[in-house]
Design a protein around this motif. Structure first.
Motif, PDB file in Angstrom:
ATOM      1  N   MET A  83       0.693  -0.946  -0.023  1.00 50.11           N
ATOM      2  CA  MET A  83       0.085  -0.057  -0.071  1.00 50.11           C
ATOM      3  C   MET A  83       0.883   0.999   0.154  1.00 50.11           C
ATOM      4  O   MET A  83       1.923   1.030   0.544  1.00 50.11           O
ATOM      5  CB  MET A  83      -0.888  -0.075   1.146  1.00 50.11           C
TER       6      MET A  83
ATOM      7  N   ASN B 149      -3.267   1.462  -5.588  1.00 50.73           N
ATOM      8  CA  ASN B 149      -3.570   1.110  -4.055  1.00 50.73           C
ATOM      9  C   ASN B 149      -2.989   2.187  -3.073  1.00 50.73           C
ATOM     10  O   ASN B 149      -2.161   1.928  -2.562  1.00 50.73           O
ATOM     11  CB  ASN B 149      -2.899  -0.130  -3.730  1.00 50.73           C
ATOM     12  N   LYS B 150      -3.547   3.343  -3.190  1.00 46.53           N
ATOM     13  CA  LYS B 150      -3.208   4.515  -2.428  1.00 46.53           C
ATOM     14  C   LYS B 150      -4.122   5.080  -1.629  1.00 46.53           C
ATOM     15  O   LYS B 150      -5.160   5.333  -1.980  1.00 46.53           O
ATOM     16  CB  LYS B 150      -2.742   5.634  -3.653  1.00 46.53           C
ATOM     17  N   THR B 151      -3.709   5.436  -0.530  1.00 40.05           N
ATOM     18  CA  THR B 151      -4.651   6.438   0.474  1.00 40.05           C
ATOM     19  C   THR B 151      -4.046   7.646   0.541  1.00 40.05           C
ATOM     20  O   THR B 151      -2.672   7.745   1.346  1.00 40.05           O
ATOM     21  CB  THR B 151      -4.680   5.404   1.974  1.00 40.05           C
TER      22      THR B 151
END
Length: 219
Positions: free
Chosen positions: A1, A98-100
């Motif tokens: 992530m 898949n990035k926050t």
């Protein structure tokens, strides 16, 4: 992530640590997360969109660099959609979906209005949470979400207010400040269906051990 940090010194906290290299970015990377840090100490809301000017002190002292554009400012909203490798990144893999994004902003805006607390808490928030301020906050959220990124909002927290504190000004207004700002933030989060990480639930302004090497100015 992959975690993308955007905003103020809550996320770019190296200047307040006994060991500046062991900042939030370092801690996240120890958890095997890939991190892009687009936060800087004195960032206010309108800086997120217009560009964050990095102080010479921060540029000199942070153990890894800041990414800046040709105007010398850091533009996190522009960088979100790019595939690139940061000069300070410890990973060689490319950016994935898949990035926050973690957004912390508002404490410096409140701090810049602190003298207006003398006029009462209602007047204080009326002069802070103007229509243009609310519109700008919505704009930042929408621009981040346009990049198909997950987003988490971070609340502000009060500086240490216990014995020996240099921030006694906030003592009488602390609960009202937190309640007023968090109400605004939760309203935004509800409108966009995004989570909020509430630091005021984990940091007690009366306990010195909850703070770093010096009093924090983020409210």
């Amino acid at each position: 992530m992959r975690i993308v940090l955007i905003g103020d010194g809550i996320l770019d906290n190296f200047q307040h640590l006994n060991n500046p290299e062991h900042d939030l970015t370092y801690s996240l990377r120890k958890q095997r997360l890939e991190v892009e840090n687009y936060a800087s100490e004195n960032t206010k809301l309108f800086d997120i969109h217009k560009g964050i000017k990095i102080s010479k002190t921060a540029q000199r002292k942070r153990s890894y660099g800041y990414r800046t554009s040709s105007d010398g400012k850091m533009h996190p909203l522009q960088y979100l959609g790019h595939n690139f490798e940061m000069a300070y990144s410890s990973s060689s893999s490319s950016v994935t979906d898949n990035k926050t994004v973690v957004l912390s902003v508002g404490g410096n805006d409140i701090n810049s209005h602190k003298l207006r607390l003398a006029l009462g808490i209602k007047t204080f928030f009326n002069t802070l949470l103007t229509r243009s301020f609310r519109e700008e906050y919505r704009k930042v959220i929408e621009l981040i979400k346009e990049k198909n990124s997950r987003l988490i909002l971070i609340t502000i927290y009060l500086p240490y207010l216990g014995e020996g504190s240099s921030y006694a000004t906030y003592q009488n207004y602390s609960e009202q400040l937190i309640s007023g700002w968090n109400g605004f933030l939760c309203e935004m989060a509800k409108n966009y269906n995004i989570p909020v990480l509430d630091l005021s639930r984990t940091i007690d302004p009366q306990k010195r051990e909850h703070y770093c090497a010096e009093d924090m100015t983020h409210m």
